[in-house]
Write a protein that holds these residues in place. Sequence first.
Motif, PDB file in Angstrom:
ATOM      1  N   ARG A 130      65.201  -9.949  43.380  1.00  0.00           N
ATOM      2  CA  ARG A 130      65.695 -10.785  42.266  1.00  0.00           C
ATOM      3  C   ARG A 130      65.170 -12.060  42.083  1.00  0.00           C
ATOM      4  NH1 ARG A 130      70.592  -8.338  40.650  1.00  0.00           N
ATOM      5  NH2 ARG A 130      71.350 -10.496  39.969  1.00  0.00           N
ATOM      6  N   ASN A 131      64.113 -12.486  42.960  1.00  0.00           N
ATOM      7  CA  ASN A 131      63.616 -13.700  42.476  1.00  0.00           C
ATOM      8  C   ASN A 131      62.726 -14.042  41.351  1.00  0.00           C
ATOM      9  OD1 ASN A 131      61.691 -16.054  43.052  1.00  0.00           O
ATOM     10  ND2 ASN A 131      62.197 -16.323  45.006  1.00  0.00           N
ATOM     11  N   ALA A 132      63.189 -14.427  40.228  1.00  0.00           N
ATOM     12  CA  ALA A 132      62.764 -14.743  39.016  1.00  0.00           C
ATOM     13  C   ALA A 132      61.335 -15.251  38.969  1.00  0.00           C
ATOM     14  CB  ALA A 132      63.658 -15.446  38.199  1.00  0.00           C
ATOM     15  N   GLU A 133      61.264 -16.487  39.850  1.00  0.00           N
ATOM     16  CA  GLU A 133      59.963 -17.144  39.781  1.00  0.00           C
ATOM     17  C   GLU A 133      58.809 -16.425  40.342  1.00  0.00           C
ATOM     18  OE1 GLU A 133      60.675 -19.410  37.978  1.00  0.00           O
ATOM     19  OE2 GLU A 133      62.902 -19.364  38.398  1.00  0.00           O
ATOM     20  N   THR A 134      58.828 -15.508  41.327  1.00  0.00           N
ATOM     21  CA  THR A 134      58.084 -14.510  41.754  1.00  0.00           C
ATOM     22  C   THR A 134      57.459 -13.504  40.673  1.00  0.00           C
ATOM     23  OG1 THR A 134      59.059 -14.816  43.968  1.00  0.00           O
ATOM     24  CG2 THR A 134      57.226 -13.034  43.654  1.00  0.00           C
ATOM     25  N   TRP A 135      58.546 -12.960  40.116  1.00  0.00           N
ATOM     26  CA  TRP A 135      58.213 -12.127  38.891  1.00  0.00           C
ATOM     27  C   TRP A 135      57.599 -12.846  37.759  1.00  0.00           C
ATOM     28  CZ3 TRP A 135      58.390  -7.259  39.141  1.00  0.00           C
ATOM     29  CH2 TRP A 135      59.570  -6.337  40.078  1.00  0.00           C
ATOM     30  N   TYR A 136      57.669 -14.087  37.647  1.00  0.00           N
ATOM     31  CA  TYR A 136      57.211 -14.798  36.563  1.00  0.00           C
ATOM     32  C   TYR A 136      55.730 -14.843  36.823  1.00  0.00           C
ATOM     33  CZ  TYR A 136      56.120 -18.579  33.184  1.00  0.00           C
ATOM     34  OH  TYR A 136      55.418 -19.331  32.380  1.00  0.00           O
ATOM     35  N   ASP A 137      55.462 -15.373  38.156  1.00  0.00           N
ATOM     36  CA  ASP A 137      54.060 -15.728  38.630  1.00  0.00           C
ATOM     37  C   ASP A 137      53.092 -14.436  38.696  1.00  0.00           C
ATOM     38  OD1 ASP A 137      53.676 -18.502  38.638  1.00  0.00           O
ATOM     39  OD2 ASP A 137      55.417 -18.413  40.019  1.00  0.00           O
ATOM     40  N   LEU A 138      54.049 -13.323  39.317  1.00  0.00           N
ATOM     41  CA  LEU A 138      53.278 -11.878  39.361  1.00  0.00           C
ATOM     42  C   LEU A 138      52.774 -11.656  37.795  1.00  0.00           C
ATOM     43  CD1 LEU A 138      52.633  -9.213  40.578  1.00  0.00           C
ATOM     44  CD2 LEU A 138      54.695  -8.517  40.287  1.00  0.00           C
ATOM     45  N   GLY A 139      53.387 -11.853  36.833  1.00  0.00           N
ATOM     46  CA  GLY A 139      52.964 -11.534  35.493  1.00  0.00           C
ATOM     47  C   GLY A 139      51.878 -12.305  34.982  1.00  0.00           C
ATOM     48  N   TYR A 140      51.489 -13.483  35.537  1.00  0.00           N
ATOM     49  CA  TYR A 140      50.101 -14.012  35.337  1.00  0.00           C
ATOM     50  C   TYR A 140      49.005 -13.407  36.288  1.00  0.00           C
ATOM     51  CZ  TYR A 140      51.876 -17.646  32.193  1.00  0.00           C
ATOM     52  OH  TYR A 140      52.542 -18.122  30.993  1.00  0.00           O
ATOM     53  N   ALA A 141      49.321 -12.980  37.377  1.00  0.00           N
ATOM     54  CA  ALA A 141      48.304 -12.546  38.118  1.00  0.00           C
ATOM     55  C   ALA A 141      48.085 -11.160  37.497  1.00  0.00           C
ATOM     56  CB  ALA A 141      48.888 -12.059  39.652  1.00  0.00           C
ATOM     57  N   LEU A 142      48.868 -10.212  36.611  1.00  0.00           N
ATOM     58  CA  LEU A 142      48.420  -9.050  36.356  1.00  0.00           C
ATOM     59  C   LEU A 142      47.834  -9.405  34.898  1.00  0.00           C
ATOM     60  CD1 LEU A 142      51.993  -7.415  37.022  1.00  0.00           C
ATOM     61  CD2 LEU A 142      49.814  -6.538  37.860  1.00  0.00           C
ATOM     62  N   ILE A 143      48.176 -10.519  34.126  1.00  0.00           N
ATOM     63  CA  ILE A 143      47.381 -10.953  32.963  1.00  0.00           C
ATOM     64  C   ILE A 143      46.016 -10.984  33.238  1.00  0.00           C
ATOM     65  CG2 ILE A 143      46.977 -12.485  31.189  1.00  0.00           C
ATOM     66  CD1 ILE A 143      49.984 -12.726  30.953  1.00  0.00           C
ATOM     67  N   ALA A 144      45.712 -11.705  34.231  1.00  0.00           N
ATOM     68  CA  ALA A 144      44.421 -12.074  34.777  1.00  0.00           C
ATOM     69  C   ALA A 144      43.592 -11.010  35.116  1.00  0.00           C
ATOM     70  CB  ALA A 144      44.290 -12.845  36.055  1.00  0.00           C
ATOM     71  N   GLN A 145      44.024  -9.700  35.427  1.00  0.00           N
ATOM     72  CA  GLN A 145      43.485  -8.381  35.943  1.00  0.00           C
ATOM     73  C   GLN A 145      43.479  -7.529  34.357  1.00  0.00           C
ATOM     74  OE1 GLN A 145      44.190  -6.996  39.827  1.00  0.00           O
ATOM     75  NE2 GLN A 145      45.964  -8.416  39.685  1.00  0.00           N
ATOM     76  N   LYS A 147      46.152  -6.091  33.130  1.00  0.00           N
ATOM     77  CA  LYS A 147      47.105  -5.037  33.441  1.00  0.00           C
ATOM     78  C   LYS A 147      48.520  -5.479  32.664  1.00  0.00           C
ATOM     79  CE  LYS A 147      45.632  -4.068  38.026  1.00  0.00           C
ATOM     80  NZ  LYS A 147      45.831  -4.207  39.532  1.00  0.00           N
ATOM     81  N   PHE A 148      48.357  -5.407  31.226  1.00  0.00           N
ATOM     82  CA  PHE A 148      49.274  -6.044  30.288  1.00  0.00           C
ATOM     83  C   PHE A 148      50.600  -5.281  30.414  1.00  0.00           C
ATOM     84  CE2 PHE A 148      45.019  -7.300  28.363  1.00  0.00           C
ATOM     85  CZ  PHE A 148      45.211  -8.490  28.574  1.00  0.00           C
ATOM     86  N   GLU A 149      50.810  -4.169  30.622  1.00  0.00           N
ATOM     87  CA  GLU A 149      51.923  -3.147  30.573  1.00  0.00           C
ATOM     88  C   GLU A 149      52.625  -3.759  31.858  1.00  0.00           C
ATOM     89  OE1 GLU A 149      53.784   1.404  30.784  1.00  0.00           O
ATOM     90  OE2 GLU A 149      51.538   0.959  30.371  1.00  0.00           O
ATOM     91  N   GLY A 150      52.259  -3.870  33.009  1.00  0.00           N
ATOM     92  CA  GLY A 150      52.573  -4.366  34.116  1.00  0.00           C
ATOM     93  C   GLY A 150      53.118  -5.579  34.016  1.00  0.00           C
ATOM     94  N   ALA A 151      52.299  -6.677  33.589  1.00  0.00           N
ATOM     95  CA  ALA A 151      52.816  -7.898  32.951  1.00  0.00           C
ATOM     96  C   ALA A 151      53.857  -8.281  32.411  1.00  0.00           C
ATOM     97  CB  ALA A 151      51.512  -8.597  32.437  1.00  0.00           C
ATOM     98  N   ALA A 152      54.165  -7.360  31.387  1.00  0.00           N
ATOM     99  CA  ALA A 152      55.140  -7.403  30.171  1.00  0.00           C
ATOM    100  C   ALA A 152      56.383  -7.101  31.184  1.00  0.00           C
ATOM    101  CB  ALA A 152      54.986  -6.475  29.200  1.00  0.00           C
ATOM    102  N   ALA A 153      56.256  -5.872  32.060  1.00  0.00           N
ATOM    103  CA  ALA A 153      57.745  -5.835  32.963  1.00  0.00           C
ATOM    104  C   ALA A 153      58.048  -6.840  33.801  1.00  0.00           C
ATOM    105  CB  ALA A 153      56.966  -4.687  33.552  1.00  0.00           C
ATOM    106  N   ALA A 154      56.982  -7.585  34.423  1.00  0.00           N
ATOM    107  CA  ALA A 154      57.229  -8.537  35.354  1.00  0.00           C
ATOM    108  C   ALA A 154      58.017  -9.690  34.569  1.00  0.00           C
ATOM    109  CB  ALA A 154      56.040  -9.109  35.883  1.00  0.00           C
ATOM    110  N   PHE A 155      57.351 -10.021  33.283  1.00  0.00           N
ATOM    111  CA  PHE A 155      57.938 -11.253  32.560  1.00  0.00           C
ATOM    112  C   PHE A 155      59.331 -10.717  32.256  1.00  0.00           C
ATOM    113  CE2 PHE A 155      53.493 -12.313  31.711  1.00  0.00           C
ATOM    114  CZ  PHE A 155      53.448 -13.606  32.496  1.00  0.00           C
ATOM    115  N   GLU A 156      59.553  -9.560  31.996  1.00  0.00           N
ATOM    116  CA  GLU A 156      61.249  -8.933  31.413  1.00  0.00           C
ATOM    117  C   GLU A 156      61.955  -9.258  32.588  1.00  0.00           C
ATOM    118  OE1 GLU A 156      60.157  -5.313  30.058  1.00  0.00           O
ATOM    119  OE2 GLU A 156      59.751  -5.599  28.219  1.00  0.00           O
ATOM    120  N   ARG A 157      61.452  -8.947  33.777  1.00  0.00           N
ATOM    121  CA  ARG A 157      62.326  -9.258  35.025  1.00  0.00           C
ATOM    122  C   ARG A 157      62.358 -10.824  35.345  1.00  0.00           C
ATOM    123  NH1 ARG A 157      62.919  -5.203  38.992  1.00  0.00           N
ATOM    124  NH2 ARG A 157      62.934  -2.972  37.844  1.00  0.00           N
TER     125      ARG A 157
END
Length: 236
Positions: A130-145, A147-157
């Motif tokens: 439930r750590n929102a900040e970790t989900w948010y920064d995971l989204g950027y790590a996925l964008i950099a690769q 991996k847009f679908e996964g990034a969207a899911a991370a930002f949604e969380r």
Amino acid sequence: MRSIILMVWLSLTIGVATALAQVPDYTESFDKGVKLARANEFSSAIAEFRTILGGVGNDEAKLGQIHFNIGACLYRLGSLDEAVSELTQAIMYRPDYERAFYSLGMAEYGRRRFAAAQEAFVQALHIDRRNAETWYDLGYALIAQEKFEGAAAAFERASKYKSIDTAKAHNNVGVILAMSHKFRQAEAEFQKALNVSRGLLEVAQNNLAICRRLMVFNDNAMAANLSFGVDRSEGE
């Protein structure tokens, strides 16, 4: 990563000082290190924390905490390779150290080792989903690769769990949806970003205008003007 996030992961737990109270010199050095770090005197703080290492024996919890604090200071100094080494040691001593995994992710992201950053963030999320900040920064790590679908899911969380950057999380989901020509859904996300930010998130304002034009003209060249929010490594 911006000052608010750095304050979170640089937060130096005073409880260690209490645990070391039977050895006044350690307590004094730890407290001094905390004060120096909070005053942005990171090199001096590192020196203080290193004086503690030799005196805690095999206490893995204390060793993990001290290595984490050193790693956090090194991160603030921009010494990312050394920060990664210290944070990795912290995790070695404390395998359930969520904050150290998160911080390692940030340091790896700073080194542009995005897959390693992703892995560190995922490990942190295994400890606290439930750590929102970790989900948010995971989204950027996925964008950099890309991996847009996964990034969207991370930002949604991130938005679900109320990140301090919820508005940007909605904006970023909108960009990814618009990239897939899901313009109505993208429009809704940009509008959510504006609602959360009380109309102040300029990147969402611009993206909303572009999205509405795309719904009319479907101009792929125009889609290139859509923008993700600035990530935390850029020093907001």
